[in-house]
Design a protein around this motif. Structure first.
Motif, mmCIF file in Angstrom:
data_model
loop_
_atom_site.group_PDB
_atom_site.id
_atom_site.type_symbol
_atom_site.label_atom_id
_atom_site.label_comp_id
_atom_site.label_asym_id
_atom_site.label_seq_id
_atom_site.Cartn_x
_atom_site.Cartn_y
_atom_site.Cartn_z
ATOM 1 N N GLY A 273 11.641 -5.197 -0.726
ATOM 2 C CA GLY A 273 11.530 -4.686 -2.095
ATOM 3 C C GLY A 273 10.841 -5.688 -3.009
ATOM 4 N N VAL A 274 11.245 -6.946 -2.893
ATOM 5 C CA VAL A 274 10.729 -7.973 -3.781
ATOM 6 C C VAL A 274 9.257 -8.277 -3.503
ATOM 7 C CG1 VAL A 274 10.919 -10.460 -4.250
ATOM 8 C CG2 VAL A 274 12.939 -9.034 -4.321
ATOM 9 N N THR A 275 8.806 -8.050 -2.253
ATOM 10 C CA THR A 275 7.415 -8.383 -1.942
ATOM 11 C C THR A 275 6.449 -7.212 -2.114
ATOM 12 O OG1 THR A 275 8.014 -8.091 0.370
ATOM 13 C CG2 THR A 275 7.791 -10.335 -0.414
ATOM 14 N N PRO B 205 4.411 -5.276 -6.690
ATOM 15 C CA PRO B 205 3.272 -5.457 -7.607
ATOM 16 C C PRO B 205 2.264 -4.297 -7.640
ATOM 17 C CG PRO B 205 3.708 -7.492 -6.451
ATOM 18 C CD PRO B 205 4.533 -6.450 -5.798
ATOM 19 N N SER B 206 1.994 -3.673 -6.488
ATOM 20 C CA SER B 206 0.992 -2.599 -6.519
ATOM 21 C C SER B 206 1.512 -1.414 -7.336
ATOM 22 C CB SER B 206 0.639 -2.163 -5.098
ATOM 23 O OG SER B 206 1.775 -1.671 -4.444
ATOM 24 N N THR B 207 2.824 -1.147 -7.247
ATOM 25 C CA THR B 207 3.415 -0.082 -8.048
ATOM 26 C C THR B 207 3.325 -0.414 -9.535
ATOM 27 O OG1 THR B 207 4.969 0.276 -6.255
ATOM 28 C CG2 THR B 207 5.493 1.293 -8.350
ATOM 29 N N ALA B 208 3.591 -1.670 -9.877
ATOM 30 C CA ALA B 208 3.537 -2.075 -11.280
ATOM 31 C C ALA B 208 2.150 -1.830 -11.867
ATOM 32 C CB ALA B 208 3.923 -3.554 -11.410
ATOM 33 N N ARG B 209 1.110 -2.158 -11.096
ATOM 34 C CA ARG B 209 -0.263 -1.959 -11.577
ATOM 35 C C ARG B 209 -0.538 -0.473 -11.846
ATOM 36 N NH1 ARG B 209 -3.852 -4.610 -13.248
ATOM 37 N NH2 ARG B 209 -4.002 -6.842 -12.865
ATOM 38 N N ILE C 33 11.690 -2.117 -9.843
ATOM 39 C CA ILE C 33 10.987 -3.289 -10.392
ATOM 40 C C ILE C 33 9.593 -2.887 -10.859
ATOM 41 C CG2 ILE C 33 10.201 -5.641 -9.983
ATOM 42 C CD1 ILE C 33 12.211 -5.914 -7.778
ATOM 43 N N GLY C 34 8.854 -2.179 -9.995
ATOM 44 C CA GLY C 34 7.472 -1.823 -10.308
ATOM 45 C C GLY C 34 7.358 -0.962 -11.556
ATOM 46 N N THR C 35 8.234 0.040 -11.670
ATOM 47 C CA THR C 35 8.178 0.928 -12.822
ATOM 48 C C THR C 35 8.544 0.186 -14.102
ATOM 49 O OG1 THR C 35 8.899 2.679 -11.338
ATOM 50 C CG2 THR C 35 8.925 3.176 -13.675
ATOM 51 N N LEU C 36 9.583 -0.631 -14.005
ATOM 52 C CA LEU C 36 10.027 -1.387 -15.174
ATOM 53 C C LEU C 36 8.907 -2.302 -15.683
ATOM 54 C CD1 LEU C 36 12.920 -1.230 -16.324
ATOM 55 C CD2 LEU C 36 13.259 -3.544 -15.449
ATOM 56 N N THR D 135 12.376 0.851 -0.798
ATOM 57 C CA THR D 135 11.497 1.565 -1.717
ATOM 58 C C THR D 135 12.139 1.727 -3.085
ATOM 59 O OG1 THR D 135 10.557 2.733 0.141
ATOM 60 C CG2 THR D 135 10.173 3.679 -2.021
ATOM 61 N N VAL D 136 13.446 1.987 -3.100
ATOM 62 C CA VAL D 136 14.131 2.127 -4.387
ATOM 63 C C VAL D 136 13.980 0.843 -5.198
ATOM 64 C CG1 VAL D 136 16.388 2.383 -5.483
ATOM 65 C CG2 VAL D 136 15.759 3.858 -3.574
#
Lengths: 328, 320
Positions: free
Chosen positions: B186-188, B191-195, B132-135, B126-127
């Protein structure tokens, strides 16, 4: 933006994504993957080969070319549908193996998607319309529980109960071994008999998601002003629900169906393993176990392409259902 | 981890609770900020405590964390096949409350030792997802234009990829260590967090005080770290809790497919052994029922907490 331009833009984006996936696929399997490419191509047998055999392989696979040369070979082959040969299936082309295992999974995922969307949407409507009622609380609780279970575990429990203990369904496989003597009707019945538990597992696993989206989408719509207007005009409650609320609330579910296909496909891997159901999931598992990288690469490329196309279809359908999307 | 500063730009209390006394006496800015943060955390806790399902989730989670801490100090002799001394495939009894597996190990011992690993895999994956998502989300939302378009295309692509297939491919190429598993999950899942983060960053960017800060000559870094990030964090946190649930499920699926770390006991790995040991056909229900129930319970706990956080943080949901 006109409709035509919208369609062109979406199709263009999908094509671009396909290209990106192909490039990614090349780098993942050929450039980034650790270790010696020859041993990769020969399933870890590289060390046992003689020097001449190694050089043969290097020449045959074009590994002596530059990265760019290798990539153009790879892209050309992919476009022609040549995805290499499966090592596990005695050198059969990956494409043929893939197609052989495709339709059982399509059947399984198709049935599960239909069952879970129909029930999920129905439950979501009933739940959202009578929020806080007994039905709402019951479905909310059970879908949260179902969501929390690993789908393969749910499958194992069903297998334990209905096959091992009660003996109602076959323990494994897609069809009985003596299926050739069954006749057309018997054949279909036998297939359905084998399909029941895996399809039930996947349907239950994905029911919750459709339910939750439909429920919250309906609740959202019920707060809109046109619902109040309709009620003020004296439209009967049943009609408010059917004509005004459900129609608009269905939109997010349409997109979700396409997006979820990716997850269903992923879930099909573990569920097919549990039930020994010979589809793409079990094929993926075989490819992992046998380190059949060509096969794995083909499966990855195909499943990604399938989802890109499903997304494109949902984008176009969405635009057709909601004209505002085209304007944006 | 610090409690996220909630609603730094909204001074209304979250619930009907009276506001804890604001600091009226003068103090250093640091002290004022600290008091405000503490008040926000307190308000948050008051709101959370009213959510029955959220509290249920928290209780389950605390229980499992206690088991995990216990497991870290307990000796591991019972987890090796060689040292197993119990009967083979015995149903639950007083000696073996969760029965034994095919090599005579106590399933309870396995489940206890699997707890810290399963939790840690979920948390560390999750970290990675959050970072990645937040960045990606903040950069896309804040910079806009071409950067946004490119990053969102990549994100859409990440969303579209069948994640388990990608995870399987990555794990079989790069090997099966716990580190790879964490990285793969983590890598997979980013994307949903980034959105989500992008949408929030977009709305924060347009607020008046950001405009004002920019007019006063604040640097991009200052605006992002002082204004955007604090406002995005609450949503990121609520999302993170839900991602832990997904990560734990992912670990179990990968382990089940034989892509887990063979040197560690995890719940997913116990299920994999139960499956290859034909537990379902042999009728050894205890071997698969208990580890699976643990996975479900922890995932449910995180989901309930996540929903409760979402409801407190997301004002749109609260109206419902």
């Amino acid at each position: 933006m006109g409709t035509r331009r919208y369609v062109f833009k979406k199709v263009g984006q999908a094509l671009l994504t396909l290209v990106a996936v192909t490039i990614f696929n090349f780098f993942l399997f050929r450039v980034w993957s650790p270790g010696d490419p020859v041993s990769f191509l020969t399933r870890g047998q590289g060390a046992q080969l003689s020097l001449a055999e190694r050089q043969d392989i290097i020449r045959n696979y074009g590994l002596d070319k530059s990265t760019w040369g290798q990539f153009s070979d790879f892209a050309g082959d992919t476009l022609r549908g040549d995805l290499g040969l499966s090592s596990f299936y005695q050198g059969e082309p990956v494409l043929d193996v893939f197609l052989r295992f495709l339709w059982p999974t399509l059947l399984l995922v198709g049935v599960a998607t239909i069952v879970s969307t129909v029930f999920g949407i129905w439950m979501g409507i009933r739940s959202g319309w009578n929020r806080g009622g007994a039905f709402d609380r019951f479905s909310m609780g059970s879908s949260l529980l179902l969501y929390s279970m690993p789908e393969f575990w749910l499958g194992m429990l069903l297998l334990l109960l209905f096959s091992s203990t009660l003996g109602w369904f076959p323990v494994s496989g897609r069809i009985s071994l003596d299926s050739s003597s069954l006749g057309t009707f018997g054949y279909i019945a036998d297939m359905a008999h084998h399909l029941f538990l895996p399809a039930l597992t996947l349907s239950l696993a994905y029911l919750g998601e459709y339910y939750l989206v439909m429920r919250s989408s309906l609740i959202d719509v019920l707060g809109e002003e046109y619902i109040t207007t309709a009620r003020a005009k004296g439209v009967k409650e049943r009609m408010v629900l059917r004509r005004h609320a459900v129609r608009n609330a269905l939109l997010p579910t349409v997109t979700l169906v396409a997006l979820s296909l990716g997850y269903v496909l992923g879930g099909a891997i573990t569920v097919e393993v549990v039930f020994g159901y010979q589809g793409l999931g079990l094929l993926t598992y075989t490819a992992i176990q046998a380190s059949d990288y060509w096969l794995l690469q083909g499966i990855f490329l195909f499943s990604t392409a399938a989802i890109i196309l499903a997304n494109l279809a949902s984008d176009l359908l969405y635009a057709y259902l909601d004209p505002r999307v085209r304007e944006a | 981890m610090q409690t996220p500063p909630l609603h730094t730009d909204v001074e209304t209390p979250l619930t009907g609770d009276p506001l804890p006394p604001a600091s009226l006496e003068p103090g250093s800015p640091r002290k004022i900020a600290w008091t405000r943060r503490r008040a926000a955390a307190l308000r948050f806790w008051h709101a959370f405590r009213k959510d029955k399902l959220g509290m249920l989730g928290l209780t389950i989670l605390v229980l499992f964390v206690a088991v995990a801490i216990f497991a870290l100090f307990a000796d591991e002799t019972g987890t090796e096949r060689i040292n197993a001394e119990g009967p083979i495939g015995a149903p639950p009894s007083l000696d073996y409350p969760m029965g034994t597996d095919e090599s005579g190990r106590s399933v309870l011992t396995l489940v206890i030792h699997g707890t810290p690993v399963s939790l840690l895999v979920g948390l560390s994956a999750t970290v990675i997802t959050m970072v990645i998502g937040t960045l990606v989300g903040i950069v896309a939302g804040y910079r806009g234009r071409a950067t946004d378009v490119v990053l969102m295309r990549v994100t859409d692509w990440g969303l579209a990829i069948p994640w388990l297939v990608l995870a399987v491919v990555l794990a079989s190429i790069f090997g099966t260590s716990l580190f790879v598993i964490v990285l793969v999950i983590g890598v997979t899942t980013w994307p949903s967090t980034a959105r989500l983060v992008r949408a929030q960053a977009l709305s924060v960017r347009e607020r008046n005080y950001v405009e004002r800060a920019r007019a006063l000559g604040a640097s991009n870094w200052h605006i992002i770290s002082r204004h955007i990030l604090p406002n995005v964090m609450p949503i990121v946190m609520a999302n993170a809790v839900l991602i832990v649930a997904i990560a734990i499920l992912s670990e179990s699926a990968l382990s089940f497919l034989g892509l887990g770390d063979p040197t560690r006991v995890t719940w997913g790995q116990i299920l994999e052994q139960a499956s290859s040991g034909q537990a379902a056909t042999a009728g050894w229900w205890w071997w698969l029922a208990f580890p699976g129930a643990c996975i479900s319970a922890v995932v449910l706990a995180f989901t309930l907490i996540g929903f409760a956080l979402d409801e407190i943080i997301n004002p749109k949901l609260r109206k419902r």
